[in-house]
Design a protein around this motif. Structure first.
Motif, PDB file in Angstrom:
ATOM      1  N   CYS A 195       0.836  -1.198   0.000  1.00 45.46           N
ATOM      2  CA  CYS A 195       0.000   0.000   0.000  1.00 45.46           C
ATOM      3  C   CYS A 195       0.877   1.257   0.000  1.00 45.46           C
ATOM      4  O   CYS A 195       1.750   1.421   0.841  1.00 45.46           O
ATOM      5  N   ILE A 196       0.623   2.131  -0.974  1.00 44.74           N
ATOM      6  CA  ILE A 196       1.393   3.386  -1.068  1.00 44.74           C
ATOM      7  C   ILE A 196       0.558   4.584  -0.593  1.00 44.74           C
ATOM      8  O   ILE A 196       0.888   5.740  -0.857  1.00 44.74           O
ATOM      9  N   SER A 197      -0.553   4.291   0.075  1.00 45.27           N
ATOM     10  CA  SER A 197      -1.377   5.331   0.705  1.00 45.27           C
ATOM     11  C   SER A 197      -1.958   6.327  -0.296  1.00 45.27           C
ATOM     12  O   SER A 197      -2.123   7.503   0.019  1.00 45.27           O
ATOM     13  N   CYS A 198      -2.294   5.855  -1.493  1.00 48.96           N
ATOM     14  CA  CYS A 198      -2.819   6.774  -2.511  1.00 48.96           C
ATOM     15  C   CYS A 198      -4.277   7.150  -2.268  1.00 48.96           C
ATOM     16  O   CYS A 198      -4.790   8.076  -2.880  1.00 48.96           O
ATOM     17  N   ARG A 199      -4.991   6.387  -1.455  1.00 47.39           N
ATOM     18  CA  ARG A 199      -6.380   6.655  -1.051  1.00 47.39           C
ATOM     19  C   ARG A 199      -7.401   6.402  -2.163  1.00 47.39           C
ATOM     20  O   ARG A 199      -8.568   6.753  -2.024  1.00 47.39           O
ATOM     21  N   ARG A 200      -6.994   5.807  -3.264  1.00 44.20           N
ATOM     22  CA  ARG A 200      -7.968   5.528  -4.326  1.00 44.20           C
ATOM     23  C   ARG A 200      -9.067   4.609  -3.822  1.00 44.20           C
ATOM     24  O   ARG A 200     -10.250   4.819  -4.101  1.00 44.20           O
ATOM     25  N   CYS A 201      -8.695   3.568  -3.094  1.00 42.55           N
ATOM     26  CA  CYS A 201      -9.692   2.622  -2.583  1.00 42.55           C
ATOM     27  C   CYS A 201     -10.615   3.311  -1.581  1.00 42.55           C
ATOM     28  O   CYS A 201     -11.828   3.087  -1.569  1.00 42.55           O
ATOM     29  N   MET A 212      -8.052   4.887   6.555  1.00 45.33           N
ATOM     30  CA  MET A 212      -6.651   5.186   6.264  1.00 45.33           C
ATOM     31  C   MET A 212      -5.918   5.506   7.567  1.00 45.33           C
ATOM     32  O   MET A 212      -4.862   6.134   7.541  1.00 45.33           O
ATOM     33  N   ALA A 217      -4.165   1.698   4.066  1.00 46.71           N
ATOM     34  CA  ALA A 217      -5.572   1.300   3.975  1.00 46.71           C
ATOM     35  C   ALA A 217      -5.824   0.060   4.820  1.00 46.71           C
ATOM     36  O   ALA A 217      -4.979  -0.827   4.913  1.00 46.71           O
ATOM     37  N   CYS A 234      -7.385  -0.327  -6.897  1.00 47.01           N
ATOM     38  CA  CYS A 234      -5.998  -0.328  -6.414  1.00 47.01           C
ATOM     39  C   CYS A 234      -5.063  -0.731  -7.551  1.00 47.01           C
ATOM     40  O   CYS A 234      -5.159  -1.829  -8.093  1.00 47.01           O
ATOM     41  N   ASN A 236      -1.848  -1.023  -7.259  1.00 53.90           N
ATOM     42  CA  ASN A 236      -0.581  -1.506  -6.722  1.00 53.90           C
ATOM     43  C   ASN A 236      -0.635  -2.948  -6.237  1.00 53.90           C
ATOM     44  O   ASN A 236       0.295  -3.413  -5.594  1.00 53.90           O
ATOM     45  N   ALA A 238      -2.295  -4.096  -3.941  1.00 48.62           N
ATOM     46  CA  ALA A 238      -2.315  -4.150  -2.469  1.00 48.62           C
ATOM     47  C   ALA A 238      -3.629  -4.708  -1.931  1.00 48.62           C
ATOM     48  O   ALA A 238      -3.710  -5.045  -0.755  1.00 48.62           O
ATOM     49  N   ILE A 239      -4.649  -4.793  -2.784  1.00 46.09           N
ATOM     50  CA  ILE A 239      -5.931  -5.327  -2.310  1.00 46.09           C
ATOM     51  C   ILE A 239      -6.311  -6.517  -3.178  1.00 46.09           C
ATOM     52  O   ILE A 239      -6.413  -6.394  -4.397  1.00 46.09           O
TER      53      ILE A 239
HETATM   54  S1  SF4 Z   1      -5.660   1.924  -3.560  1.00 48.41           S
HETATM   55 FE1  SF4 Z   1      -4.136   0.389  -2.957  1.00 48.41          FE
HETATM   56  S2  SF4 Z   1      -2.232   1.528  -2.700  1.00 48.41           S
HETATM   57 FE2  SF4 Z   1      -3.898   3.042  -2.722  1.00 48.41          FE
HETATM   58  S3  SF4 Z   1      -4.437   3.339  -0.554  1.00 48.41           S
HETATM   59 FE3  SF4 Z   1      -5.775   1.713  -1.337  1.00 48.41          FE
HETATM   60  S4  SF4 Z   1      -4.688  -0.207  -0.864  1.00 48.41           S
HETATM   61 FE4  SF4 Z   1      -3.194   1.468  -0.668  1.00 48.41          FE
END
Ligand code: SF4
Ligand code: SF4
Length: 369
Positions: A195-201, A212, A217, A234, A236, A238-239
Motif C-alpha cells: 500500500c502506497i497510501s494513494c487513497r484511491r480505494c 486510512m 488502507a 488499487c 498496486n 495491495a488489495i
Molecule cells: S488503492 Fe491500494 S495503494 Fe492506494 S491506498 Fe488503497 S490499498 Fe493502498
C-alpha cells in the motif's frame, strides 16, 4: 445432447466484414426465431467503463438491432447499473457513458435504456430453482422484455476467471442489490507492504468500509459489502479478494443462478452472441484495458449460453499467448485465464450452470462456410 455453436473467424478469410459474418451466423443459429412481430426486445450489452476500449464495438451491436427491426419488433439496448462507483453506477452517468463509448442512437439505431433505472432499484423478484438461491432480483427492463439477445464480450475476469454470456446474464442483468448478493463472500484484504497510501480505494468504497488510519488502507469486514470495487481501483496489487473463503466459487455459482432468473419467463426467447476479439485479461468494467492475452478469435452465436461460453473458453485456452501480454509465457493449451487469475477456477460457472439446467457444456461448432 450437444448444443450447436455457430462460429465466424476474425480472420479476413472470406473478404466480408465481421459485421456481415455476424449477420450470417445470427441467421444460421436461428436467433431470429426468438423474436415475434411486436415484441419488445432487450439487447443486453456492456457499454464499457469510460477509459476501457475492449468492449464489443457498437457497430456489431447494430447488426443485431437491424435484425430485430427487420423482424417487426422493437429493440432497445440495455444494461444494469454497477455495484461500484464509476461511469455506470447510476442511470444518468450510465446513459452518458453509453453515448461516449459509441452506443448512441445515431450509431446503433436503438435507444439505450438503463435496465434498473436511475438509482439501481428498479427490479423484479424472480423465483428460481437454484442450489444457493431461490429468488433473483432482475433489472426491470430485462425482466419485462418479451425476448432478449445477449451480446457479450468474451474476456478474462478477476473474480470469475472469464466473463461471457453467463456473466452478462447473471451479473449484468441483476439490479445493484442483486449484484451485491452475488458478491457477498468477496471480502478483500489489504497487503500493507504494497500500500502506497494513494487513497484511491478509500474514495471508491461505497460502504465506507476502508480506513486510512495509520497511513495505510485497512478494511472493516463488518462494513464491507463485498462489491470488489477496491480491488479494481488499487493499481498496486495491495488489495486482493480473500481467496480463503471460497469466494470465487460461490460468486460463480450465484452468478449462474442469477442467469436462470434473467431468462425466466421468456419461454426460450433468448439468443446469444459472444464476441471474442480484444480478449483482455480483465473485465470491461475496469477503467483501463490491458493488452489482449490471445489474438482475436471471432464471433459465436448460439441458443445455449453454457455451450457458447464453453466453446469460447476452449478456443482461448487453445490459442497461443500474445507476446508482451499478461499471458506471454503461456503456451498453446495452457490455461490463459488461470495464468492471469491464479486463484480462480473458471470451470465452476460452467459446471454449475449446466447442473442447474441453464444449458449444456456439450457442444458442436458449425463454422461459417
Ligand atoms: S488503492 Fe491500494 S495503494 Fe492506494 S491506498 Fe488503497 S490499498 Fe493502498
Ligand atoms: S472494502 Fe468492501 S465495500 Fe469497500 S470497496 Fe472494497 S469490497 Fe467494496
Amino acid at each position: 445432447m450437444s448444443s450447436t455453436v455457430h462460429f465466424a473467424s476474425a480472420r479476413d478469410d472470406k473478404g466480408i466484414s465481421l459485421a456481415e459474418k455476424l449477420s450470417r451466423i445470427y441467421d444460421r443459429a436461428g436467433l431470429g426465431g426468438c423474436i415475434a412481430r411486436g415484441d419488445l426486445v432487450a439487447i443486453k450489452v456492456h457499454v464499457g467503463e469510460p477509459g476501457n476500449l475492449a468492449f464489443v464495438p457498437p457497430q456489431l451491436v447494430k447488426v443485431v438491432v437491424d435484425k430485430v427491426i427487420a423482424a417487426g419488433a422493437t429493440p432497445f439496448l440495455t444494461d444494469a447499473n454497477t455495484l461500484y462507483t464509476g461511469g455506470r453506477s447510476n442511470g444518468a452517468v450510465h446513459a452518458r457513458s453509453a453515448v461516449l463509448n459509441g452506443f448512441g442512437y445515431a450509431v446503433t439505431g436503438a435507444p439505450f435504456i438503463v435496465a434498473d433505472g436511475l438509482t439501481g432499484h428498479d427490479s423484479v423478484t424472480v423465483p428460481i430453482e437454484g442450489v444457493l438461491l431461490k429468488e433473483a432480483l432482475i433489472a426491470s427492463a430485462v425482466a419485462r422484455a418479451d425476448a432478449m439477445i445477449v451480446v457479450s464480450h468474451f474476456k478474462g475476469h478477476g473474480l470469475a476467471g472469464f466473463g461471457g454470456a453467463i456473466k452478462n446474464l447473471g451479473m449484468g442483468c441483476a439490479c445493484r442489490k442483486g449484484k451485491q448478493i452475488q458478491h457477498s463472500d468477496v471480502k478483500p484484504r489489504v497487503r500493507a507492504d504494497r500500500c502506497i497510501s494513494c487513497r484511491r480505494c478509500y474514495r471508491a468504497c461505497p460502504a465506507s468500509a476502508i480506513s486510512m488510519a495509520g497511513g495505510k488502507a485497512s478494511i472493516s469486514p463488518d462494513s464491507c459489502i463485498g462489491c470488489g470495487e477496491c480491488v479494481v481501483w488499487c493499481r498496486n496489487g495491495a488489495i486482493r479478494p480473500n481467496w480463503d473463503e471460497g469466494a470465487p466459487g460461490n460468486l460463480q455459482r450465484r452468478m449462474a443462478e442469477y442467469a436462470l432468473g434473467a431468462v425466466a419467463g421468456k419461454g426460450g426467447k433468448v439468443g446469444y452472441v459472444n464476441v471474442a476479439i480484444r480478449i483482455s485479461p480483465d473485465c470491461d468494467c475496469g477503467p483501463v484495458n490491458d493488452v489482449p492475452v490471445v489474438g482475436d478469435i471471432g464471433i459465436m452465436t448460439s441458443l445455449d449460453p453454457v455451450a457458447i461460453d464453453r466453446a469460447c473458453s476452449d478456443m482461448v485456452v487453445a490459442a497461443s499467448g500474445v507476446p508482451g501480454s499478461a499471458c506471454q509465457h503461456a503456451g498453446q493449451s495452457d490455461d490463459k485465464f488461470k495464468a492471469v487469475h491464479k486463484h480462480v477456477d473458471w470451470s465452476v460457472q460452467l459446471a454449475h450452470a449446466e447442473a442447474i439446467g441453464l444449458g449444456s457444456q456439450d457442444y458442436v461448432v458449425e463454422k461459417l462456410s
